[in-house]
Design a protein around this motif. Structure first.
Motif, PDB file in Angstrom:
ATOM      1  N   ILE A  61       0.861  -1.183   0.000  1.00  0.00           N
ATOM      2  CA  ILE A  61       0.000   0.000   0.000  1.00  0.00           C
ATOM      3  C   ILE A  61       0.896   1.230   0.000  1.00  0.00           C
ATOM      4  O   ILE A  61       1.622   1.488   0.969  1.00  0.00           O
ATOM      5  CB  ILE A  61      -0.926   0.033   1.223  1.00  0.00           C
ATOM      6  CG1 ILE A  61      -1.759  -1.252   1.290  1.00  0.00           C
ATOM      7  CG2 ILE A  61      -1.831   1.262   1.170  1.00  0.00           C
ATOM      8  CD1 ILE A  61      -2.702  -1.444   0.115  1.00  0.00           C
ATOM      9  N   TYR A  62       0.852   1.989  -1.071  1.00  0.00           N
ATOM     10  CA  TYR A  62       1.750   3.126  -1.246  1.00  0.00           C
ATOM     11  C   TYR A  62       0.965   4.383  -1.595  1.00  0.00           C
ATOM     12  O   TYR A  62      -0.205   4.309  -1.989  1.00  0.00           O
ATOM     13  CB  TYR A  62       2.774   2.819  -2.342  1.00  0.00           C
ATOM     14  CG  TYR A  62       3.477   1.491  -2.141  1.00  0.00           C
ATOM     15  CD1 TYR A  62       4.243   1.261  -1.001  1.00  0.00           C
ATOM     16  CD2 TYR A  62       3.357   0.458  -3.077  1.00  0.00           C
ATOM     17  CE1 TYR A  62       4.873   0.033  -0.802  1.00  0.00           C
ATOM     18  CE2 TYR A  62       3.983  -0.765  -2.893  1.00  0.00           C
ATOM     19  CZ  TYR A  62       4.739  -0.969  -1.740  1.00  0.00           C
ATOM     20  OH  TYR A  62       5.355  -2.176  -1.535  1.00  0.00           O
ATOM     21  N   SER A  63       1.626   5.528  -1.468  1.00  0.00           N
ATOM     22  CA  SER A  63       0.964   6.809  -1.757  1.00  0.00           C
ATOM     23  C   SER A  63       1.688   7.625  -2.816  1.00  0.00           C
ATOM     24  O   SER A  63       1.187   8.676  -3.229  1.00  0.00           O
ATOM     25  CB  SER A  63       0.845   7.637  -0.469  1.00  0.00           C
ATOM     26  OG  SER A  63       2.135   8.004   0.011  1.00  0.00           O
ATOM     27  N   HIS A  74       6.840   3.300 -15.616  1.00  0.00           N
ATOM     28  CA  HIS A  74       5.484   2.801 -15.365  1.00  0.00           C
ATOM     29  C   HIS A  74       5.333   2.294 -13.927  1.00  0.00           C
ATOM     30  O   HIS A  74       4.701   1.252 -13.675  1.00  0.00           O
ATOM     31  CB  HIS A  74       5.126   1.689 -16.362  1.00  0.00           C
ATOM     32  CG  HIS A  74       5.209   2.108 -17.797  1.00  0.00           C
ATOM     33  ND1 HIS A  74       4.232   2.888 -18.404  1.00  0.00           N
ATOM     34  CD2 HIS A  74       6.159   1.884 -18.746  1.00  0.00           C
ATOM     35  CE1 HIS A  74       4.570   3.099 -19.657  1.00  0.00           C
ATOM     36  NE2 HIS A  74       5.743   2.517 -19.899  1.00  0.00           N
ATOM     37  N   ALA A  75       5.917   3.042 -12.991  1.00  0.00           N
ATOM     38  CA  ALA A  75       5.965   2.576 -11.605  1.00  0.00           C
ATOM     39  C   ALA A  75       4.585   2.334 -11.014  1.00  0.00           C
ATOM     40  O   ALA A  75       4.371   1.358 -10.280  1.00  0.00           O
ATOM     41  CB  ALA A  75       6.736   3.586 -10.750  1.00  0.00           C
ATOM     42  N   ARG A  76       3.632   3.209 -11.358  1.00  0.00           N
ATOM     43  CA  ARG A  76       2.298   3.020 -10.770  1.00  0.00           C
ATOM     44  C   ARG A  76       1.617   1.787 -11.354  1.00  0.00           C
ATOM     45  O   ARG A  76       0.896   1.069 -10.635  1.00  0.00           O
ATOM     46  CB  ARG A  76       1.441   4.276 -10.967  1.00  0.00           C
ATOM     47  CG  ARG A  76       0.179   4.271 -10.106  1.00  0.00           C
ATOM     48  CD  ARG A  76      -0.368   5.663  -9.883  1.00  0.00           C
ATOM     49  NE  ARG A  76      -1.506   5.655  -8.980  1.00  0.00           N
ATOM     50  CZ  ARG A  76      -2.102   6.743  -8.509  1.00  0.00           C
ATOM     51  NH1 ARG A  76      -1.663   7.946  -8.853  1.00  0.00           N
ATOM     52  NH2 ARG A  76      -3.128   6.658  -7.682  1.00  0.00           N
ATOM     53  N   ASN A 101       2.849  -0.920  -9.397  1.00  0.00           N
ATOM     54  CA  ASN A 101       2.745  -0.644  -7.953  1.00  0.00           C
ATOM     55  C   ASN A 101       4.118  -0.650  -7.280  1.00  0.00           C
ATOM     56  O   ASN A 101       4.289  -1.139  -6.163  1.00  0.00           O
ATOM     57  CB  ASN A 101       1.811  -1.632  -7.245  1.00  0.00           C
ATOM     58  CG  ASN A 101       1.375  -1.103  -5.876  1.00  0.00           C
ATOM     59  OD1 ASN A 101       1.275   0.111  -5.670  1.00  0.00           O
ATOM     60  ND2 ASN A 101       1.124  -2.003  -4.944  1.00  0.00           N
ATOM     61  N   ALA A 102       5.097  -0.073  -7.975  1.00  0.00           N
ATOM     62  CA  ALA A 102       6.439   0.086  -7.385  1.00  0.00           C
ATOM     63  C   ALA A 102       6.479   1.446  -6.696  1.00  0.00           C
ATOM     64  O   ALA A 102       6.993   2.432  -7.231  1.00  0.00           O
ATOM     65  CB  ALA A 102       7.503  -0.011  -8.461  1.00  0.00           C
ATOM     66  N   GLY A 103       5.888   1.505  -5.509  1.00  0.00           N
ATOM     67  CA  GLY A 103       5.676   2.789  -4.854  1.00  0.00           C
ATOM     68  C   GLY A 103       6.339   2.930  -3.506  1.00  0.00           C
ATOM     69  O   GLY A 103       7.073   2.053  -3.039  1.00  0.00           O
ATOM     70  N   ILE A 163      -7.394   6.918  -6.791  1.00  0.00           N
ATOM     71  CA  ILE A 163      -7.551   8.284  -7.283  1.00  0.00           C
ATOM     72  C   ILE A 163      -6.271   8.746  -7.964  1.00  0.00           C
ATOM     73  O   ILE A 163      -5.182   8.662  -7.385  1.00  0.00           O
ATOM     74  CB  ILE A 163      -7.945   9.244  -6.145  1.00  0.00           C
ATOM     75  CG1 ILE A 163      -9.341   8.869  -5.612  1.00  0.00           C
ATOM     76  CG2 ILE A 163      -7.925  10.695  -6.620  1.00  0.00           C
ATOM     77  CD1 ILE A 163      -9.825   9.735  -4.473  1.00  0.00           C
ATOM     78  N   PHE A 164      -6.423   9.248  -9.183  1.00  0.00           N
ATOM     79  CA  PHE A 164      -5.286   9.713  -9.964  1.00  0.00           C
ATOM     80  C   PHE A 164      -5.317  11.241 -10.038  1.00  0.00           C
ATOM     81  O   PHE A 164      -6.135  11.889  -9.414  1.00  0.00           O
ATOM     82  CB  PHE A 164      -5.317   9.088 -11.359  1.00  0.00           C
ATOM     83  CG  PHE A 164      -5.013   7.612 -11.365  1.00  0.00           C
ATOM     84  CD1 PHE A 164      -3.783   7.139 -11.774  1.00  0.00           C
ATOM     85  CD2 PHE A 164      -5.970   6.689 -10.931  1.00  0.00           C
ATOM     86  CE1 PHE A 164      -3.504   5.782 -11.772  1.00  0.00           C
ATOM     87  CE2 PHE A 164      -5.697   5.331 -10.921  1.00  0.00           C
ATOM     88  CZ  PHE A 164      -4.458   4.872 -11.349  1.00  0.00           C
ATOM     89  N   GLY A 165      -4.391  11.809 -10.806  1.00  0.00           N
ATOM     90  CA  GLY A 165      -4.316  13.252 -10.958  1.00  0.00           C
ATOM     91  C   GLY A 165      -3.017  13.845 -10.469  1.00  0.00           C
ATOM     92  O   GLY A 165      -2.754  15.033 -10.635  1.00  0.00           O
ATOM     93  N   SER A 166      -2.174  13.021  -9.840  1.00  0.00           N
ATOM     94  CA  SER A 166      -0.862  13.429  -9.340  1.00  0.00           C
ATOM     95  C   SER A 166      -0.009  12.174  -9.273  1.00  0.00           C
ATOM     96  O   SER A 166      -0.501  11.057  -9.460  1.00  0.00           O
ATOM     97  CB  SER A 166      -1.006  14.059  -7.945  1.00  0.00           C
ATOM     98  OG  SER A 166       0.260  14.233  -7.317  1.00  0.00           O
ATOM     99  N   ASP A 167       1.297  12.338  -8.997  1.00  0.00           N
ATOM    100  CA  ASP A 167       2.126  11.163  -8.747  1.00  0.00           C
ATOM    101  C   ASP A 167       1.929  10.634  -7.323  1.00  0.00           C
ATOM    102  O   ASP A 167       2.416   9.560  -6.980  1.00  0.00           O
ATOM    103  CB  ASP A 167       3.607  11.436  -9.034  1.00  0.00           C
ATOM    104  CG  ASP A 167       4.143  12.676  -8.344  1.00  0.00           C
ATOM    105  OD1 ASP A 167       3.351  13.477  -7.803  1.00  0.00           O
ATOM    106  OD2 ASP A 167       5.383  12.879  -8.360  1.00  0.00           O
ATOM    107  N   HIS A 168       1.216  11.401  -6.495  1.00  0.00           N
ATOM    108  CA  HIS A 168       0.774  10.952  -5.180  1.00  0.00           C
ATOM    109  C   HIS A 168      -0.727  10.690  -5.231  1.00  0.00           C
ATOM    110  O   HIS A 168      -1.432  11.205  -6.110  1.00  0.00           O
ATOM    111  CB  HIS A 168       1.008  12.036  -4.121  1.00  0.00           C
ATOM    112  CG  HIS A 168       2.436  12.382  -3.883  1.00  0.00           C
ATOM    113  ND1 HIS A 168       3.105  12.064  -2.718  1.00  0.00           N
ATOM    114  CD2 HIS A 168       3.336  13.058  -4.648  1.00  0.00           C
ATOM    115  CE1 HIS A 168       4.345  12.520  -2.772  1.00  0.00           C
ATOM    116  NE2 HIS A 168       4.506  13.128  -3.941  1.00  0.00           N
ATOM    117  N   CYS A 169      -1.231   9.925  -4.270  1.00  0.00           N
ATOM    118  CA  CYS A 169      -2.675   9.795  -4.118  1.00  0.00           C
ATOM    119  C   CYS A 169      -3.084  10.365  -2.764  1.00  0.00           C
ATOM    120  O   CYS A 169      -2.242  10.542  -1.872  1.00  0.00           O
ATOM    121  CB  CYS A 169      -3.111   8.335  -4.252  1.00  0.00           C
ATOM    122  SG  CYS A 169      -2.650   7.272  -2.861  1.00  0.00           S
ATOM    123  N   PRO A 170      -4.356  10.666  -2.584  1.00  0.00           N
ATOM    124  CA  PRO A 170      -4.814  11.195  -1.294  1.00  0.00           C
ATOM    125  C   PRO A 170      -4.738  10.145  -0.194  1.00  0.00           C
ATOM    126  O   PRO A 170      -4.907   8.950  -0.444  1.00  0.00           O
ATOM    127  CB  PRO A 170      -6.273  11.602  -1.561  1.00  0.00           C
ATOM    128  CG  PRO A 170      -6.432  11.606  -3.045  1.00  0.00           C
ATOM    129  CD  PRO A 170      -5.444  10.636  -3.580  1.00  0.00           C
TER     130      PRO A 170
END
Length: 252
Positions: free
Chosen positions: A196-198, A205-207, A210-212, A237-244
């Motif tokens: 589980i990563y943020s 293609h890390a996301r 899931n190489a987070g 949720i997408f829209g950034s390289d981070h998620c909420p």
């Protein structure tokens, strides 16, 4: 009470990637963002029902934080009152009747760890700052803290051992911070949960793989443990390289 934190990696870009839809869907009582990358007057967000507080970096297009809250605070403080730290817009503190709420964008140690010494100073001063506040009332702080605390918080721990955000020095400072009276709320509920990563690099293609890293947190004073209800990481949720990330807490 629902609290959300999100490193948006540029709020103007995030708005073009459906930030407002995600904002409305999450429907937080307090919504904290980091890395706004903007100056005053460059964007007007229409957020009915929310008070808005922004802290801008002196340097254009860099760093910056904001808090959007349905609940009007008793007071607002920008920065931590230490001049060396207070020109990059990294900190906002809201004071409420029963607690302090802080959004923080912790400095990155950068490539070749060229800013690691400064990062160590920030970590010491930030720990001192939140502990001073905690002498008065409980503290909740959140944000991109730029550290994956344990091996479980990063996909490739061995190859990243000396990378910015996973150095022994940064991890030890976070351990010291927690030991001073604070709880990593996600690990409070999910001490052994893996994968589980943020944050995911835009490279390789890390996301997709899931190489987070889990570097976005809600941290709360230990005295609030019995009021914690749940912690979530919204990797859908997408829209950034981070998620909420989310904290649900009973602070009524």
């Amino acid at each position: 009470m629902k609290l959300i934190s999100w490193n948006v990696n540029g709020i103007r870009a995030a708005v073009t990637h459906d930030f407002l839809t995600s904002f409305k869907t999450l429907n937080a009582d307090i919504f904290c963002i980091q890395e706004t990358k903007m100056q005053e007057g460059q964007l007007e967000l229409d957020l009915p029902g929310y008070y808005q507080y922004w802290n801008y970096a002196d340097r254009k297009g860099y760093s910056g934080t904001a808090i959007f809250t349905k609940i009007k605070p008793l007071s607002v403080k920008y920065g931590m009152g230490v001049d060396v730290h207070d020109h990059e817009g990294r900190l906002i503190t809201l004071e409420y009747e029963g607690f302090y709420m802080i959004t923080s964008y912790t400095p990155n140690s950068q490539t070749k760890l060229k800013r690691l010494d400064y990062r160590m100073t920030w970590d010491d001063d930030f720990r001192h700052y939140v502990n001073q506040l905690a002498e008065t009332k409980p503290v909740i702080f959140c944000g991109d803290l730029n550290v994956a605390h344990e091996a479980i918080d990063i996909k490739n721990d061995k190859s990243n051992h000396h990378s910015a955000g996973f150095t022994d020095e940064e991890r030890e400072k976070f351990t010291e911070l927690l030991a001073s009276g604070f709880t990593d709320t996600f690990r409070y509920f999910y001490p052994d949960k893996e994968g589980i990563y943020s944050w995911w690099s835009y490279r390789f293609h890390a996301r997709d793989h899931n190489a987070g890293w889990r570097i976005d947190y809600f941290v709360a004073s230990n005295s609030l443990q019995d009021k914690l209800q749940d912690a979530k990481i919204h990797n859908e949720i997408f829209g950034s390289d981070h998620c909420p990330v989310e904290l649900d807490v009973d602070l009524k």
